[in-house]
Design a protein around this motif. Structure first.
Motif, PDB file in Angstrom:
ATOM      1  N   SER A 107       0.849  -1.188   0.000  1.00  0.00           N
ATOM      2  CA  SER A 107       0.000   0.000   0.000  1.00  0.00           C
ATOM      3  C   SER A 107       0.884   1.236   0.000  1.00  0.00           C
ATOM      4  O   SER A 107       2.096   1.164   0.246  1.00  0.00           O
ATOM      5  N   SER A 108       0.265   2.380  -0.261  1.00  0.00           N
ATOM      6  CA  SER A 108       1.025   3.631  -0.250  1.00  0.00           C
ATOM      7  C   SER A 108       1.574   3.923   1.141  1.00  0.00           C
ATOM      8  O   SER A 108       2.681   4.468   1.280  1.00  0.00           O
ATOM      9  N   GLU A 109       0.819   3.557   2.170  1.00  0.00           N
ATOM     10  CA  GLU A 109       1.290   3.799   3.534  1.00  0.00           C
ATOM     11  C   GLU A 109       2.547   2.986   3.831  1.00  0.00           C
ATOM     12  O   GLU A 109       3.505   3.491   4.420  1.00  0.00           O
ATOM     13  N   VAL A 110       2.543   1.730   3.405  1.00  0.00           N
ATOM     14  CA  VAL A 110       3.711   0.875   3.645  1.00  0.00           C
ATOM     15  C   VAL A 110       4.912   1.387   2.849  1.00  0.00           C
ATOM     16  O   VAL A 110       6.041   1.423   3.352  1.00  0.00           O
ATOM     17  N   LEU A 111       4.672   1.807   1.599  1.00  0.00           N
ATOM     18  CA  LEU A 111       5.771   2.327   0.783  1.00  0.00           C
ATOM     19  C   LEU A 111       6.335   3.610   1.383  1.00  0.00           C
ATOM     20  O   LEU A 111       7.559   3.789   1.445  1.00  0.00           O
ATOM     21  N   SER A 112       5.478   4.505   1.838  1.00  0.00           N
ATOM     22  CA  SER A 112       5.971   5.772   2.382  1.00  0.00           C
ATOM     23  C   SER A 112       6.785   5.559   3.653  1.00  0.00           C
ATOM     24  O   SER A 112       7.694   6.339   3.953  1.00  0.00           O
ATOM     25  N   ARG A 113       6.481   4.484   4.392  1.00  0.00           N
ATOM     26  CA  ARG A 113       7.234   4.187   5.622  1.00  0.00           C
ATOM     27  C   ARG A 113       8.464   3.322   5.356  1.00  0.00           C
ATOM     28  O   ARG A 113       9.240   3.051   6.277  1.00  0.00           O
ATOM     29  N   MET A 114       8.632   2.879   4.120  1.00  0.00           N
ATOM     30  CA  MET A 114       9.705   1.941   3.798  1.00  0.00           C
ATOM     31  C   MET A 114      11.093   2.416   4.235  1.00  0.00           C
ATOM     32  O   MET A 114      11.856   1.636   4.829  1.00  0.00           O
ATOM     33  N   PRO A 115      11.483   3.677   4.006  1.00  0.00           N
ATOM     34  CA  PRO A 115      12.823   4.091   4.443  1.00  0.00           C
ATOM     35  C   PRO A 115      13.027   3.937   5.948  1.00  0.00           C
ATOM     36  O   PRO A 115      14.092   3.481   6.397  1.00  0.00           O
ATOM     37  N   GLU A 116      12.026   4.311   6.734  1.00  0.00           N
ATOM     38  CA  GLU A 116      12.154   4.182   8.190  1.00  0.00           C
ATOM     39  C   GLU A 116      12.150   2.716   8.610  1.00  0.00           C
ATOM     40  O   GLU A 116      12.881   2.323   9.533  1.00  0.00           O
ATOM     41  N   THR A 117      11.345   1.907   7.928  1.00  0.00           N
ATOM     42  CA  THR A 117      11.330   0.475   8.231  1.00  0.00           C
ATOM     43  C   THR A 117      12.700  -0.138   7.986  1.00  0.00           C
ATOM     44  O   THR A 117      13.221  -0.898   8.817  1.00  0.00           O
ATOM     45  N   MET A 118      13.299   0.200   6.843  1.00  0.00           N
ATOM     46  CA  MET A 118      14.616  -0.339   6.517  1.00  0.00           C
ATOM     47  C   MET A 118      15.680   0.180   7.482  1.00  0.00           C
ATOM     48  O   MET A 118      16.595  -0.552   7.873  1.00  0.00           O
ATOM     49  N   ALA A 119      15.563   1.448   7.870  1.00  0.00           N
ATOM     50  CA  ALA A 119      16.516   2.009   8.833  1.00  0.00           C
ATOM     51  C   ALA A 119      16.420   1.279  10.166  1.00  0.00           C
ATOM     52  O   ALA A 119      17.441   0.956  10.799  1.00  0.00           O
ATOM     53  N   GLN A 128      21.246   6.366   7.456  1.00  0.00           N
ATOM     54  CA  GLN A 128      21.872   7.671   7.247  1.00  0.00           C
ATOM     55  C   GLN A 128      20.878   8.679   6.679  1.00  0.00           C
ATOM     56  O   GLN A 128      20.877   9.853   7.072  1.00  0.00           O
ATOM     57  N   LEU A 129      20.025   8.236   5.764  1.00  0.00           N
ATOM     58  CA  LEU A 129      19.039   9.146   5.190  1.00  0.00           C
ATOM     59  C   LEU A 129      18.051   9.624   6.253  1.00  0.00           C
ATOM     60  O   LEU A 129      17.781  10.830   6.375  1.00  0.00           O
ATOM     61  N   VAL A 130      17.508   8.695   7.020  1.00  0.00           N
ATOM     62  CA  VAL A 130      16.503   9.046   8.019  1.00  0.00           C
ATOM     63  C   VAL A 130      17.090   9.948   9.106  1.00  0.00           C
ATOM     64  O   VAL A 130      16.392  10.799   9.674  1.00  0.00           O
ATOM     65  N   ALA A 131      18.381   9.789   9.375  1.00  0.00           N
ATOM     66  CA  ALA A 131      19.035  10.612  10.398  1.00  0.00           C
ATOM     67  C   ALA A 131      19.509  11.960   9.863  1.00  0.00           C
ATOM     68  O   ALA A 131      19.933  12.819  10.643  1.00  0.00           O
ATOM     69  N   SER A 132      19.413  12.176   8.551  1.00  0.00           N
ATOM     70  CA  SER A 132      19.956  13.393   7.949  1.00  0.00           C
ATOM     71  C   SER A 132      18.990  14.562   8.097  1.00  0.00           C
ATOM     72  O   SER A 132      17.791  14.395   8.370  1.00  0.00           O
ATOM     73  N   SER A 133      19.515  15.767   7.875  1.00  0.00           N
ATOM     74  CA  SER A 133      18.688  16.974   7.931  1.00  0.00           C
ATOM     75  C   SER A 133      17.694  17.032   6.777  1.00  0.00           C
ATOM     76  O   SER A 133      16.721  17.788   6.821  1.00  0.00           O
ATOM     77  N   GLU A 134      17.926  16.239   5.737  1.00  0.00           N
ATOM     78  CA  GLU A 134      17.046  16.231   4.566  1.00  0.00           C
ATOM     79  C   GLU A 134      15.749  15.472   4.823  1.00  0.00           C
ATOM     80  O   GLU A 134      14.746  15.697   4.133  1.00  0.00           O
ATOM     81  N   TRP A 135      15.754  14.580   5.798  1.00  0.00           N
ATOM     82  CA  TRP A 135      14.677  13.612   5.908  1.00  0.00           C
ATOM     83  C   TRP A 135      13.301  14.242   6.110  1.00  0.00           C
ATOM     84  O   TRP A 135      12.318  13.819   5.499  1.00  0.00           O
ATOM     85  N   ASP A 136      13.183  15.253   6.936  1.00  0.00           N
ATOM     86  CA  ASP A 136      11.866  15.834   7.210  1.00  0.00           C
ATOM     87  C   ASP A 136      11.200  16.327   5.928  1.00  0.00           C
ATOM     88  O   ASP A 136       9.998  16.115   5.714  1.00  0.00           O
TER      89      ASP A 136
END
Length: 468
Positions: A107-119, A128-136
């Motif tokens: 689903s779109s919800e699962v895909l949108s959370r994918m980076p945080e799930t993988m982190a 590194q992406l989720v912890a970066s200043s770019e993530w928000d």
């Protein structure tokens, strides 16, 4: 390369020879491995804005759509940059479905959370992406894209095969059975290669994360004998990355009517899985080149939408051009002169329609004046090349059809091999004066489809994807 994968007519994509059975929507898609974050970690060879857009554009001009893994989009810095821009080439092609995202998300919800799930699962690139200043900021953009691809039904599920088993099979049964020097691996001894194999297999790669386990096995073995294993690691992971990309392509080919080509670096490890067409002497002689403008405005993704629609003038011209080109390649009849004449007319028409499309924005004179700098599609001979350059060495005279991309900043040419051919009588040789267009073609990137029979044999004992 053996004759068993030389296929004049077996692949469905080889038999397309008329407009009635061929449309822009039915064109073979390409799985691109050139955005792979693991590949980029070992080499920034293909990490430029110019190359990124032209990698997409070569399929817009000459082929069908692209498949891109969701993780590639998130971890590739240039892809992220273009995802912020609604009118970038990437965003426009995602919106139309020309580019489809390969994802395990349901689903779109699962895909949108994918980076945080993988982190959270310990993946360092995502962490590194989720912890970066770019993530928000990026999280908001990626959430909108996730919603869009599921709403438009342009997300593509991962193949229903156990990808860990497929990767392990490619490495165990093909790469590790070859001498390393025959694979372009110059900095690893045969003994080290076999010890890496044993360590890799001892880590149970079929259970999960086989590429990561290959990397760890190689690093463990090489660190025993050298203080700086980087060069050898790059060679080994080049093979590992090819296995990763071809594994996806093979599984996708099994599920799609027209098969799937794969963009990845050229190498000999998995060469026999790839398609080679048989041709007659004279079949490819003197076919016309197609060259495209130098300064194509890739920041205007909307300008390229007409190439995807065969009801438009440029879309119809593209269809006619590719149909005529495929008629020459497949040799639908032996009147090669007429086939070349049709292709010449279709080439001129396609160029004129491209000029008509872009001229209102960029001026006809400027477009016509520089119609030789950006993309070139041409045929040439593939000589036996040194495996030390990680280029496949072939057993018989071959020719290839390649797309050369000129990068604007570096002015470096990169060639994608999109078709390769073998004379039916392998004792004959190509006359370079007849078929050379680039001098010898020396492609860095393969963009080849699979031999249908080889792909079927490979996939038959790969189990379905595990359920979690």
């Amino acid at each position: 390369m053996t004759n068993r994968n030389v296929s004049p007519e077996r692949n469905q994509s080889s038999t397309i020879n008329s407009r009635e059975t061929f449309s822009l929507d039915s064109m073979q898609r390409t799985y691109t491995g050139l955005l792979d974050d693991v590949m980029i970690r070992y080499s920034d060879e293909y990490l430029s804005n110019d190359f990124f857009n032209k990698m997409i554009a070569k399929n817009i001009f000459f082929g069908g759509g692209l498949y891109i893994n969701d993780g590639y989009l998130v971890n590739h810095p240039i892809a992220r940059q273009y995802l912020y821009n609604d009118n970038s080439l990437l965003r426009r092609m995602l919106a139309t479905g020309f580019i489809r995202i390969l994802t395990r998300a349901s689903s779109s919800e699962v895909l949108s959370r994918m980076p945080e799930t993988m982190a959270n699962q310990g993946n360092e690139s995502f962490r590194q992406l989720v912890a970066s200043s770019e993530w928000d900021d990026f999280r908001l953009v990626f959430n909108r894209i996730a919603q869009s691809v599921f709403y438009n039904n342009t997300a593509r599920p991962w193949p229903n095969r156990n990808m860990s088993v497929g990767f392990t099979k490619l490495m165990r049964d093909r790469a590790f059975t070859a001498e390393p020097q025959n694979l372009g691996i110059a900095n690893v001894t045969r003994d080290e290669w076999l010890r890496i194999r044993d360590d890799f297999l001892s880590r149970d790669p079929e259970s999960s994360g086989p590429r990561d386990k290959l990397e760890k096995a190689a690093l463990s073995t090489l660190s025993e004998s050298r203080s700086d294993p980087r060069l050898a690691m790059n060679e080994i992971m080049t093979i590992g990355n090819q296995a990763y990309h071809y594994n996806f392509g093979l599984a996708l080919t099994h599920e799609e009517n027209n098969g799937v080509a794969v963009d990845t670096t050229i190498g000999a490890a998995f060469d026999e899985l790839l398609q080679t067409r048989q041709i007659e002497r004279g079949q490819l002689d003197n076919i016309p080149l197609l060259r495209l403008p130098r300064d194509i405005p890739f920041d205007r993704g909307d300008l390229f939408l007409d190439f995807l629609d065969q009801s438009t003038q440029v879309g119809q011209a593209k269809l006619n051009y590719i149909t005529s080109l495929r008629n020459v390649i497949s040799g639908v009849d032996r009147d090669f002169g007429s086939l070349r004449s049709n292709l010449l007319e279709a080439t001129d028409e396609y160029i004129n329609r491209i000029i008509d499309l872009l001229a209102p924005t960029f001026g006809r004179f400027e477009l016509e004046r520089v119609f030789d700098e950006s993309f070139t599609l041409a045929v040439g001979s593939l000589s036996n090349q040194q495996v030390g350059d990680n280029i496949t060495a072939t057993a018989a005279p071959t020719a290839g059809l390649a797309i050369e991309i000129q990068e604007t900043v570096s002015r470096r040419g990169r060639q994608f091999l999109i078709e390769r051919f073998q004379l039916r009588d392998v004792s004959e040789e190509f006359n370079p004066n007849e078929v050379i267009r680039f001098s010898d073609i020396r492609p860095q990137i393969a963009s080849l489809a699979f031999d249908e029979d080889e792909a079927a044999r490979f996939i038959e004992d790969i189990p379905p994807a595990p359920t979690f």
